[in-house]
Scaffold this active site. Structure first.
Site, PDB file in Angstrom:
ATOM      1  N   TYR A 112       5.277  -3.705  19.390  1.00  0.00           N
ATOM      2  CA  TYR A 112       5.824  -4.154  18.077  1.00  0.00           C
ATOM      3  C   TYR A 112       6.045  -5.538  18.338  1.00  0.00           C
ATOM      4  CZ  TYR A 112       9.098  -5.184  14.429  1.00  0.00           C
ATOM      5  OH  TYR A 112       9.892  -5.676  13.258  1.00  0.00           O
ATOM      6  N   SER A 120      11.124 -11.127  14.125  1.00  0.00           N
ATOM      7  CA  SER A 120      12.423 -10.280  14.327  1.00  0.00           C
ATOM      8  C   SER A 120      12.639 -10.690  15.841  1.00  0.00           C
ATOM      9  CB  SER A 120      11.572  -8.792  14.609  1.00  0.00           C
ATOM     10  OG  SER A 120      12.658  -7.952  15.447  1.00  0.00           O
ATOM     11  N   ALA A 121      14.091 -10.348  15.908  1.00  0.00           N
ATOM     12  CA  ALA A 121      14.742 -10.437  17.158  1.00  0.00           C
ATOM     13  C   ALA A 121      14.338  -9.808  18.235  1.00  0.00           C
ATOM     14  CB  ALA A 121      16.081 -10.421  16.887  1.00  0.00           C
ATOM     15  N   ASN A 157      14.751   6.267  13.677  1.00  0.00           N
ATOM     16  CA  ASN A 157      14.952   5.695  14.735  1.00  0.00           C
ATOM     17  C   ASN A 157      16.141   4.811  15.087  1.00  0.00           C
ATOM     18  OD1 ASN A 157      12.278   6.342  15.958  1.00  0.00           O
ATOM     19  ND2 ASN A 157      11.500   5.112  14.261  1.00  0.00           N
ATOM     20  N   PHE A 164       6.381  -9.567   4.218  1.00  0.00           N
ATOM     21  CA  PHE A 164       6.870  -8.420   4.783  1.00  0.00           C
ATOM     22  C   PHE A 164       6.086  -7.536   5.183  1.00  0.00           C
ATOM     23  CE2 PHE A 164      10.174  -9.976   1.276  1.00  0.00           C
ATOM     24  CZ  PHE A 164      11.285  -9.880   2.150  1.00  0.00           C
ATOM     25  N   ASN A 167       0.885  -1.315   0.226  1.00  0.00           N
ATOM     26  CA  ASN A 167       0.156   0.101  -0.073  1.00  0.00           C
ATOM     27  C   ASN A 167       1.032   1.140   0.000  1.00  0.00           C
ATOM     28  OD1 ASN A 167       1.057   0.329   2.461  1.00  0.00           O
ATOM     29  ND2 ASN A 167      -1.052   0.100   3.378  1.00  0.00           N
ATOM     30  N   LYS A 216       6.776  -1.356  11.753  1.00  0.00           N
ATOM     31  CA  LYS A 216       8.047  -1.656  12.525  1.00  0.00           C
ATOM     32  C   LYS A 216       8.490  -0.548  13.318  1.00  0.00           C
ATOM     33  CE  LYS A 216      10.918  -0.224   9.006  1.00  0.00           C
ATOM     34  NZ  LYS A 216      12.352  -0.407   8.206  1.00  0.00           N
ATOM     35  N   LYS A 244       4.720  -9.440  16.738  1.00  0.00           N
ATOM     36  CA  LYS A 244       5.463 -10.601  15.884  1.00  0.00           C
ATOM     37  C   LYS A 244       5.296 -11.891  16.765  1.00  0.00           C
ATOM     38  CE  LYS A 244       7.129  -8.046  12.663  1.00  0.00           C
ATOM     39  NZ  LYS A 244       6.755  -8.302  11.315  1.00  0.00           N
TER      40      LYS A 244
HETATM   41  P1  NAD Z   1       9.568  -1.287   5.381  1.00  0.00           P
HETATM   42  O1  NAD Z   1       8.692  -0.201   6.159  1.00  0.00           O
HETATM   43  O2  NAD Z   1      10.762  -0.720   4.356  1.00  0.00           O
HETATM   44  O3  NAD Z   1       8.736  -2.465   4.501  1.00  0.00           O
HETATM   45  C1  NAD Z   1       7.554  -2.564   4.777  1.00  0.00           C
HETATM   46  C2  NAD Z   1       6.477  -2.703   3.537  1.00  0.00           C
HETATM   47  O4  NAD Z   1       5.204  -2.989   3.938  1.00  0.00           O
HETATM   48  C3  NAD Z   1       6.345  -1.001   3.214  1.00  0.00           C
HETATM   49  O5  NAD Z   1       6.572  -1.080   1.655  1.00  0.00           O
HETATM   50  C4  NAD Z   1       4.904  -0.656   3.506  1.00  0.00           C
HETATM   51  O6  NAD Z   1       4.457   0.210   2.485  1.00  0.00           O
HETATM   52  C5  NAD Z   1       4.196  -2.006   3.292  1.00  0.00           C
HETATM   53  N1  NAD Z   1       2.915  -1.947   4.122  1.00  0.00           N
HETATM   54  C6  NAD Z   1       2.790  -1.541   5.419  1.00  0.00           C
HETATM   55  N2  NAD Z   1       1.367  -1.716   5.572  1.00  0.00           N
HETATM   56  C7  NAD Z   1       0.914  -2.411   4.865  1.00  0.00           C
HETATM   57  C8  NAD Z   1      -0.254  -2.803   4.696  1.00  0.00           C
HETATM   58  N3  NAD Z   1      -1.434  -2.842   5.414  1.00  0.00           N
HETATM   59  N4  NAD Z   1      -0.695  -3.547   3.493  1.00  0.00           N
HETATM   60  C9  NAD Z   1       0.310  -3.556   2.375  1.00  0.00           C
HETATM   61  N5  NAD Z   1       1.578  -3.159   2.541  1.00  0.00           N
HETATM   62  C10 NAD Z   1       1.780  -2.599   3.663  1.00  0.00           C
HETATM   63  O7  NAD Z   1      10.073  -2.183   6.524  1.00  0.00           O
HETATM   64  P2  NAD Z   1      11.301  -3.080   6.233  1.00  0.00           P
HETATM   65  O8  NAD Z   1      12.610  -2.780   7.081  1.00  0.00           O
HETATM   66  O9  NAD Z   1      11.386  -3.611   4.829  1.00  0.00           O
HETATM   67  O10 NAD Z   1      10.624  -4.604   6.994  1.00  0.00           O
HETATM   68  C11 NAD Z   1       9.716  -5.654   6.541  1.00  0.00           C
HETATM   69  C12 NAD Z   1       9.476  -6.504   7.392  1.00  0.00           C
HETATM   70  O11 NAD Z   1      10.498  -6.935   8.398  1.00  0.00           O
HETATM   71  C13 NAD Z   1       8.341  -5.892   8.541  1.00  0.00           C
HETATM   72  O12 NAD Z   1       7.697  -6.961   8.718  1.00  0.00           O
HETATM   73  C14 NAD Z   1       9.275  -5.720   9.736  1.00  0.00           C
HETATM   74  O13 NAD Z   1       8.696  -5.710  10.919  1.00  0.00           O
HETATM   75  C15 NAD Z   1      10.287  -6.863   9.681  1.00  0.00           C
HETATM   76  N6  NAD Z   1      11.539  -6.416  10.166  1.00  0.00           N
HETATM   77  C16 NAD Z   1      12.428  -5.422   9.896  1.00  0.00           C
HETATM   78  C17 NAD Z   1      13.647  -5.232  10.684  1.00  0.00           C
HETATM   79  C18 NAD Z   1      14.453  -4.034  10.360  1.00  0.00           C
HETATM   80  O14 NAD Z   1      15.321  -3.637  11.210  1.00  0.00           O
HETATM   81  N7  NAD Z   1      14.152  -3.264   9.342  1.00  0.00           N
HETATM   82  C19 NAD Z   1      13.900  -6.184  11.749  1.00  0.00           C
HETATM   83  C20 NAD Z   1      13.140  -7.183  11.942  1.00  0.00           C
HETATM   84  C21 NAD Z   1      11.928  -7.500  11.332  1.00  0.00           C
HETATM   85  N1  UDP Z   2      21.297   3.635  18.727  1.00  0.00           N
HETATM   86  C1  UDP Z   2      22.183   5.080  19.195  1.00  0.00           C
HETATM   87  N2  UDP Z   2      21.713   5.940  18.785  1.00  0.00           N
HETATM   88  C2  UDP Z   2      20.576   6.150  17.418  1.00  0.00           C
HETATM   89  C3  UDP Z   2      19.948   5.034  17.409  1.00  0.00           C
HETATM   90  C4  UDP Z   2      20.401   3.631  17.996  1.00  0.00           C
HETATM   91  O1  UDP Z   2      23.164   4.921  19.811  1.00  0.00           O
HETATM   92  O2  UDP Z   2      20.370   7.188  17.329  1.00  0.00           O
HETATM   93  C5  UDP Z   2      21.847   2.640  19.387  1.00  0.00           C
HETATM   94  C6  UDP Z   2      20.976   1.621  19.993  1.00  0.00           C
HETATM   95  O3  UDP Z   2      20.927   1.924  21.808  1.00  0.00           O
HETATM   96  C7  UDP Z   2      21.406   0.384  19.963  1.00  0.00           C
HETATM   97  C8  UDP Z   2      21.983   0.145  18.762  1.00  0.00           C
HETATM   98  O4  UDP Z   2      22.487   1.585  18.350  1.00  0.00           O
HETATM   99  O5  UDP Z   2      22.338   0.023  21.021  1.00  0.00           O
HETATM  100  C9  UDP Z   2      21.073  -0.145  17.755  1.00  0.00           C
HETATM  101  O6  UDP Z   2      19.670   0.494  17.647  1.00  0.00           O
HETATM  102  P1  UDP Z   2      18.662   0.249  16.447  1.00  0.00           P
HETATM  103  O7  UDP Z   2      17.421   1.193  16.984  1.00  0.00           O
HETATM  104  O8  UDP Z   2      19.302   0.570  15.120  1.00  0.00           O
HETATM  105  O9  UDP Z   2      18.324  -1.295  16.735  1.00  0.00           O
HETATM  106  P2  UDP Z   2      17.995  -2.255  17.958  1.00  0.00           P
HETATM  107  O10 UDP Z   2      17.586  -1.252  19.162  1.00  0.00           O
HETATM  108  O11 UDP Z   2      16.288  -2.218  17.439  1.00  0.00           O
HETATM  109  O12 UDP Z   2      18.474  -3.320  17.958  1.00  0.00           O
END
Ligand code: NAD
Ligand code: UDP
Length: 342
Positions: free
Chosen positions: A152, A128-129, A201, A84, A33, A88, A156
């Site tokens: 969040y 996600s971790a 973030n 995906f 979307n 998030k 998951k």
């Molecule tokens: P992202 O936001 O770049 O991608 C998510 C995509 O989903 C986007 O293109 C968004 O437009 C789409 N979307 C959101 N809501 C929707 C809906 N209702 N219908 C259709 N599409 C929708 O995020 P990402 O970093 O690519 O993450 C992808 C997946 O991986 C997510 O589920 C996220 O929770 C998970 N994840 C991400 C991370 C990370 O650090 N990036 C870590 C662990 C898990």
């Molecule tokens: N972090 C930081 N400054 C920032 C964003 C993150 O020092 O502006 C640190 C955060 O405390 C963590 C690491 O970077 O130790 C990774 O953070 P991120 O938010 O990227 O991932 P997550 O915490 O979800 O693993």
């Protein structure tokens, strides 16, 4: 070669994975979307995949919570789904929990119902971790307790439970829950990358934006953690390694008997915030000014994967280290200082 539905395929991880799946010869329908992405990412995926893949990528603008959008996306048949789509941002999930339960959990429920209706029972889910919360033992194995500490992470964990329940309820489901650690970096061409809305973030996009001059300095959240240099330690994984992990998961699910796989996708290597800053400065040739401030609430000192189960089950392991993550992240950020709007 398989027909795949990729929900959220325009996003950061989805777009890189779409490219890898197209290069492997699969044909894709993306349902997105564009809530947190732009159609431009998929235009570039198409460009990088080349003319041979011209007819192999179809894009549908739609929502995973909508049964009619899902019906359209699944209409041509589907061998497997890579899911995906979701929200998030941890802080936003605390402020808007109902939105997170709606998109992440109800969206997944709607998707599973649509899959059942069309006879597709193969799905790779973006977990996600974060669902490990504040881990007691590092490196973290898949058997570690699930203790999410924000909405969040709760969503998951709930979707993983829903997937386990559906696998128990009827035969034939092939499911992979992939628990990502910290995905960063970009495609080495600099054409695809992470394009967060507003103030990032996460550490890596923030550092990139400081290096390119969009932000003046990084706040390092805590210098007194029980880690070698006092800053937080995470397991960063190059997004291309992660994309290749998805290709491997699709291949394994389609080749083997029905099963539920739950796997960490990480490198097994921890890097501190200060190490990331130094590596990014070296890769970019730019200074990344920072100041150490208070710890961020809810952060763990250290989160690092034990990736051995994924290595065994997927025959996959990460190939790229922190310097490649920074090199490719900088290629993207420097060529696209305002992301896809550049
Ligand atoms: P992202 O936001 O770049 O991608 C998510 C995509 O989903 C986007 O293109 C968004 O437009 C789409 N979307 C959101 N809501 C929707 C809906 N209702 N219908 C259709 N599409 C929708 O995020 P990402 O970093 O690519 O993450 C992808 C997946 O991986 C997510 O589920 C996220 O929770 C998970 N994840 C991400 C991370 C990370 O650090 N990036 C870590 C662990 C898990
Ligand atoms: N972090 C930081 N400054 C920032 C964003 C993150 O020092 O502006 C640190 C955060 O405390 C963590 C690491 O970077 O130790 C990774 O953070 P991120 O938010 O990227 O991932 P997550 O915490 O979800 O693993």
């Amino acid at each position: 070669m398989a027909k795949l539905l990729i929900t959220g395929g325009a996003g950061f991880i989805g777009s890189h994975t779409c490219l890898v799946l197209l290069e492997a010869g699969h044909s894709l329908v993306v349902l997105d979307n564009f809530d947190n992405s732009s159609p431009e990412s998929l235009r570039r995926v198409q460009e990088l995949a080349g003319p041979a893949a011209a007819d192999a990528l179809k894009v549908i603008k739609g929502d995973v919570r909508s049964s009619s959008d899902l019906e359209r996306a699944l209409a041509g048949g589907c061998d497997a789904v890579v899911h995906f789509a979701g929200l998030k941002a941890v802080g936003e999930s605390v402020a808007k929990p109902l939105l997170y339960w709606d998109v992440n959990v109800s969206g997944s429920r709607e998707l599973l119902a649509a899959m059942r209706a069309c006879g597709c029972r193969t799905i790779v889910f973006s977990s996600s971790a974060t669902l490990y919360g504040l881990p007691e033992v590092v490196p973290i194995c898949e058997t570690a307790p699930i203790k999410p500490i924000n909405p969040y992470g709760q969503t998951k964990a709930a979707v993983e439970q829903m997937l386990a329940d559906i696998a128990t309820s009827e035969a034939g489901w092939r499911i992979a829950c992939l628990r990502y650690f910290n995905p960063v970096g970009a495609h080495p061409s600099g054409r695809l990358g992470e394009d967060p809305n507003g103030i990032p973030n996460n550490l890596f996009p923030f550092v990139s934006q400081v290096a390119v001059g969009r932000r003046s300095r990084l706040s390092v959240f805590g210098g007194d953690w029980p880690t070698p240099d006092g800053s937080g330690v995470r397991d960063y994984i190059h997004v291309m390694d992660l994309a290749e992990g998805h290709r491997a998961a699709v291949d394994v699910l389609l080749a083997e008997d029905p099963q539920l796989l739950t796997l960490n996708l990480g490198s097994g290597q921890g890097h501190s915030v200060l190490e990331v800053v130094a590596a990014f400065e070296a890769a970019s040739g730019q200074a990344v000014p920072y100041e150490v401030v208070a710890r961020r609430p809810g952060d763990a000192a250290s989160s690092v994967a034990d990736p051995s189960l994924a290595a065994q089950r997927l025959r996959w392991r990460t190939q790229r280290g922190l310097s490649e993550m920074c090199r490719d992240g900088w290629a993207w950020q420097s060529a696209n200082p305002q992301g896809y709007a550049s």
